[in-house]
Write an enzyme that holds these catalytic residues in place. Structure first.
Site, mmCIF file in Angstrom:
data_model
loop_
_atom_site.group_PDB
_atom_site.id
_atom_site.type_symbol
_atom_site.label_atom_id
_atom_site.label_comp_id
_atom_site.label_asym_id
_atom_site.label_seq_id
_atom_site.Cartn_x
_atom_site.Cartn_y
_atom_site.Cartn_z
ATOM 1 N N GLY A 9 0.800 -1.217 0.000
ATOM 2 C CA GLY A 9 0.000 0.000 0.000
ATOM 3 C C GLY A 9 0.834 1.268 0.000
ATOM 4 O O GLY A 9 0.615 2.153 0.838
ATOM 5 N N MET B 119 -6.419 -5.417 -4.926
ATOM 6 C CA MET B 119 -6.404 -6.311 -6.086
ATOM 7 C C MET B 119 -7.648 -7.202 -6.138
ATOM 8 O O MET B 119 -7.579 -8.424 -6.048
ATOM 9 C CB MET B 119 -5.127 -7.151 -6.066
ATOM 10 C CG MET B 119 -3.848 -6.327 -6.015
ATOM 11 S SD MET B 119 -3.723 -5.132 -7.378
ATOM 12 C CE MET B 119 -3.507 -6.229 -8.768
ATOM 13 N N LEU C 185 -14.398 -5.582 -8.477
ATOM 14 C CA LEU C 185 -15.585 -5.337 -7.664
ATOM 15 C C LEU C 185 -16.859 -5.526 -8.478
ATOM 16 O O LEU C 185 -16.903 -5.218 -9.668
ATOM 17 C CB LEU C 185 -15.521 -3.919 -7.095
ATOM 18 C CG LEU C 185 -14.295 -3.641 -6.228
ATOM 19 C CD1 LEU C 185 -14.163 -2.150 -5.954
ATOM 20 C CD2 LEU C 185 -14.379 -4.423 -4.923
ATOM 21 N N HIS D 204 -4.572 3.830 -11.493
ATOM 22 C CA HIS D 204 -4.196 2.767 -12.428
ATOM 23 C C HIS D 204 -2.874 3.146 -13.082
ATOM 24 O O HIS D 204 -2.698 4.291 -13.504
ATOM 25 C CB HIS D 204 -5.285 2.600 -13.499
ATOM 26 C CG HIS D 204 -5.001 1.485 -14.451
ATOM 27 N ND1 HIS D 204 -5.121 0.165 -14.103
ATOM 28 C CD2 HIS D 204 -4.569 1.495 -15.748
ATOM 29 C CE1 HIS D 204 -4.798 -0.599 -15.137
ATOM 30 N NE2 HIS D 204 -4.453 0.184 -16.140
ATOM 31 N N GLU E 126 -17.354 -0.635 -15.109
ATOM 32 C CA GLU E 126 -16.446 -1.059 -16.177
ATOM 33 C C GLU E 126 -15.008 -0.888 -15.696
ATOM 34 O O GLU E 126 -14.589 0.208 -15.324
ATOM 35 C CB GLU E 126 -16.678 -0.237 -17.448
ATOM 36 C CG GLU E 126 -15.865 -0.736 -18.634
ATOM 37 C CD GLU E 126 -16.172 -0.004 -19.927
ATOM 38 O OE1 GLU E 126 -15.606 -0.383 -20.957
ATOM 39 O OE2 GLU E 126 -16.969 0.955 -19.884
#
Length: 217
Positions: free
Chosen positions: A15, A93, A96, A112, A146
Site C-alpha cells: 500500500g 487487487m 468489484l 491505475h 467497467e
C-alpha cells in the site's frame, strides 16, 4: 468552517499509495481523517504502517469466500461501519461487483498505472513497452462498473526510455502515483471536483495552477 470528512482506504499489499496519502494528509493538515485501512489479505504489510500511524485496521479475507458477491457484501459491511465520505483503492487487487461500485458511486477513487484509456487491466508496463509508446504514466479515476474506465481525475506522464525494463518503468510511474493520488484525494475532500457527464472538472484555483503546470497532463 469546513466539515471534517472521513476516508477509508483499501489495500491488498504494502500500500505505498496509502502511505503517500497518509503522510500528505498529516503534513498538509487536510480537513479529513483516514478512519480505517482495510485489506482482503491478512499478510498485507501496509496494515502495520497504518497501525503505526494510529489508524484502525481490519481484514476482510477474500480467500475461501464462495463468490465475489459474498465477499463484496462483507467488505461493504466493514466499510460502512465507518461511514466514509470517500473510499480509496490503493493497490486493492479485487474486481468489484456492479452493486458494490454503485453503492459508492461518486465517492470511490482508484489509481491505475497507465494513461487510461490505454492499457487497462494487468501488466500495464509490459503492455506499454510492447506497444512502443513514448509516454506512459498513471491515472486517478472514479470507479465505475467497467474496469479501469471511470471518469479521469488526474494523470501524470513519464517518458519511456529506450533501455527501460518493466521494473525501471514501473518505478518511475510509481513516483508519479505518489504525487497525483494524494493530490486527487485532497481535491475530493476539499470539494474541488465535479462531474459533468463523464468528465471531471477540477476547480483550478490559484493554489492549483502551479501544480497543473508541473505535475498533471
Amino acid at each position: 468552517m469546513r466539515t471534517m470528512k472521513s476516508i477509508v482506504i483499501l489495500i491488498s499489499g504494502r500500500g505505498t499509495n496509502m502511505e503517500a496519502i497518509v503522510r500528505c494528509a498529516q503534513v498538509e493538515g487536510w480537513p479529513a481523517k483516514i478512519v480505517a485501512v482495510i485489506s482482503n489479505r491478512p499478510d498485507a504489510t501496509g496494515l502495520a504502517f497504518a497501525q503505526a500511524h494510529g489508524i484502525a485496521t481490519q481484514v476482510v479475507p477474500s480467500q475461501g469466500v464462495p463468490s465475489r458477491e459474498a465477499f463484496d457484501a462483507k467488505m461493504r459491511e466493514a466499510i460502512d461501519q465507518y461511514q466514509p465520505d470517500l473510499v480509496v483503492l490503493a493497490g486493492f487487487m479485487r474486481i468489484l461487483t456492479a452493486p458494490f461500485v454503485a453503492h459508492y458511486a461518486g465517492r470511490m477513487l482508484n489509481i491505475h498505472p497507465s494513461l487510461l484509456p490505454l492499457f487497462p487491466g494487468l501488466a500495464t508496463h509490459q503492455q506499454a513497452l510492447a506497444a512502443g509508446v513514448k509516454l506512459h504514466g498513471a491515472t486517478v479515476h472514479f470507479v465505475t462498473a467497467e474496469l479501469d474506465h471511470g471518469p479521469i481525475v488526474a494523470q501524470a506522464a513519464v517518458p519511456v526510455l529506450k533501455d527501460d525494463t518493466e521494473a525501471s518503468l514501473a518505478a518511475r510511474v510509481l513516483q508519479e502515483e505518489h504525487v497525483i493520488y494524494p493530490r486527487a484525494v485532497r481535491w475530493f475532500i476539499e470539494d474541488k471536483l465535479s462531474l459533468q457527464g463523464n468528465v471531471v472538472v477540477v476547480d483550478q484555483s490559484a493554489e492549483n495552477q502551479a501544480y497543473f503546470k508541473k505535475e498533471v497532463v
